[in-house]
Design an enzyme around this catalytic site. Sequence first.
Site, PDB file in Angstrom:
ATOM      1  N   PHE A  68     -18.929  13.782 -27.193  1.00 24.31           N
ATOM      2  CA  PHE A  68     -18.317  13.089 -28.108  1.00 24.31           C
ATOM      3  C   PHE A  68     -18.224  11.452 -27.732  1.00 24.31           C
ATOM      4  O   PHE A  68     -18.413  10.551 -28.701  1.00 24.31           O
ATOM      5  CB  PHE A  68     -17.036  13.578 -28.538  1.00 24.31           C
ATOM      6  CG  PHE A  68     -15.931  13.443 -27.681  1.00 24.31           C
ATOM      7  CD1 PHE A  68     -15.832  14.717 -26.832  1.00 24.31           C
ATOM      8  CD2 PHE A  68     -15.127  12.525 -27.376  1.00 24.31           C
ATOM      9  CE1 PHE A  68     -14.868  14.767 -25.872  1.00 24.31           C
ATOM     10  CE2 PHE A  68     -14.138  12.754 -26.466  1.00 24.31           C
ATOM     11  CZ  PHE A  68     -14.142  13.799 -25.548  1.00 24.31           C
ATOM     12  N   THR A 102     -10.062  17.864 -24.780  1.00 29.15           N
ATOM     13  CA  THR A 102     -11.170  17.782 -24.220  1.00 29.15           C
ATOM     14  C   THR A 102     -11.327  17.587 -22.575  1.00 29.15           C
ATOM     15  O   THR A 102     -11.813  18.310 -22.209  1.00 29.15           O
ATOM     16  CB  THR A 102     -11.944  16.395 -24.892  1.00 29.15           C
ATOM     17  OG1 THR A 102     -10.982  15.457 -24.626  1.00 29.15           O
ATOM     18  CG2 THR A 102     -12.220  16.657 -26.622  1.00 29.15           C
ATOM     19  N   LYS A 115       0.357   7.097 -23.562  1.00 27.23           N
ATOM     20  CA  LYS A 115       0.567   7.357 -25.100  1.00 27.23           C
ATOM     21  C   LYS A 115       2.445   7.134 -25.216  1.00 27.23           C
ATOM     22  O   LYS A 115       2.940   6.117 -25.146  1.00 27.23           O
ATOM     23  CB  LYS A 115       0.622   8.943 -25.327  1.00 27.23           C
ATOM     24  CG  LYS A 115      -0.749   9.466 -25.575  1.00 27.23           C
ATOM     25  CD  LYS A 115      -1.545   9.490 -24.330  1.00 27.23           C
ATOM     26  CE  LYS A 115      -3.033  10.080 -24.914  1.00 27.23           C
ATOM     27  NZ  LYS A 115      -3.941  10.032 -23.475  1.00 27.23           N
ATOM     28  N   TYR A 168       1.052  -1.155  -0.091  1.00 29.70           N
ATOM     29  CA  TYR A 168      -0.005   0.013   0.077  1.00 29.70           C
ATOM     30  C   TYR A 168       0.824   1.406  -0.024  1.00 29.70           C
ATOM     31  O   TYR A 168       0.654   2.420  -0.884  1.00 29.70           O
ATOM     32  CB  TYR A 168      -0.847  -0.158   1.181  1.00 29.70           C
ATOM     33  CG  TYR A 168      -1.967   1.123   1.077  1.00 29.70           C
ATOM     34  CD1 TYR A 168      -3.146   0.933   0.248  1.00 29.70           C
ATOM     35  CD2 TYR A 168      -1.849   2.513   1.629  1.00 29.70           C
ATOM     36  CE1 TYR A 168      -3.988   2.228   0.371  1.00 29.70           C
ATOM     37  CE2 TYR A 168      -2.581   3.426   1.597  1.00 29.70           C
ATOM     38  CZ  TYR A 168      -3.790   3.278   0.756  1.00 29.70           C
ATOM     39  OH  TYR A 168      -4.681   4.173   0.677  1.00 29.70           O
TER      40      TYR A 168
END
Length: 458
Positions: A449, A125, A258, A71
């Site tokens: 969207f 966005t 990414k 943890y």
Amino acid sequence: MRGPIEPFKIKMVERVRILDQEQRTEAIKNAGYNTFLLRSEDVYIDLLTDSGTSAMSDDQWAGMMLGDEAYAGSRNFYNLEKSIQEVLGYKYVVPTHQGRGAEHIISRVLIKPEKNIVPRNMYFTTSKAHVELLGGEMPDVVIDEAHEPENEYPFKGNTDLDKLERVIIEKGAEKIAYVNVEMNVNMAGGQPVSMENLRKVRELCNSYDLKVVFDATRSSENAYFIKEREEGYSDRDIREILNEMMSYSDACIYSAKKDCLVNIGGFLAANDKEIYEKARNLVVVYEGLHTYGGMAGRDMEALSRGLREGTDARYLDYRTKQVRYLGEMLMEYKIPIVKPIGGHGVFLNALKFFPHIPREQWPSQTLAAAIYEGSAVRTMERGAVSRGRDHKTGENIFPNLELVRVTIPRRVYTNTQMEYVAESIKEVYENRDRITGLKMVYEPRDLRFFMARFEKVA
Ligand code: F0G
């Protein structure tokens, strides 16, 4: 040789199927002509996003087995912290489950009711949504070239310093929560920011005593373009370039899904100790303890290794060239795309592709649906549906860029598959006159969207 050479070989493969024409027509109709609502198993080549869709290396998978699932104080957190310190040069690290977790935290740390303006070199966005949910605004301060699909300026992601200064003066410097700079600007087509521009943004912000926060999500690909295009950087190492880039900020948010070649993860990193301490306190409330922030130990290990791998110059060269390979085939077929070809995908200009479809009938949405119906290739709308409505007037905003993003996952698809994609888009282009627009029949309030539904206009 036509395609770029891969600096890897394939150890494991995943079966994919191609539905027949009738099944595809049915699938996209059932998905309300929204590619976000398709089932992944109904997709042959998935170019919806480059986010969380990378193939990990054997070294990353080996790291997954070394997860320390404690943890508190996991070994993998310290490895991650060290990677970020070395590759990006930040002092402090706060892990989050993904990029928007970090966007949420930074917004809560820096936005106040009386200090809620966040100028940015084009919106993204989720970034805009976090600012607006706290009552703020995100004025666009990217250079004009970014809004011109055919303009070949090499650093279309640059901040327009005059626009930025005008916003600061008009709104009042005391109203600016922070200045936000995105690397390899996603909504502009994966277009880079120059080092010179980052330096000048820093200088301008210093003169008004403003914080600078980067969205460093695609910073490795941006660093590659700096090395390729900016004077004085061709001999510099990618990590050296990244260290210099980040030195012009107080903090960054980062979606690791990414450039870090992982399927989940993100972080906030900072040089500013106050931002760091506040973020560390908030992450415990919203994400998880400050040494895991919503990630498993194994996820942090894969991310820590992926951040380093993703800055390898040979890998970045292959990566960028594969995107270019697709873009150049489309250009040969005279298909209108955003130029120069960006870092993470090729962006189709729907306004030129479908000049006969009015903007109120969502040309980009129509194009993404038509590509799927034709070939089971999934792409994403990046135009007026993504942009949403004006917060104050309730009217739809129709941005200059009405695009379809053909996003390339990293290390996932072959060059032959890129050829299939190019041929598929060409076929839609040849039949474009027969394609009609869409009407929106369901519209969610936020980030519409993702879940909006459409029907074909008669
Ligand atoms: N910033 C940028 C520039 C992004 O492209 C994204 C995500 C985020 C922040 C948010 O990160 O998804 O990890 O929460 N972009 C994805 C895309 C969704 O498809 O472009 P996240």
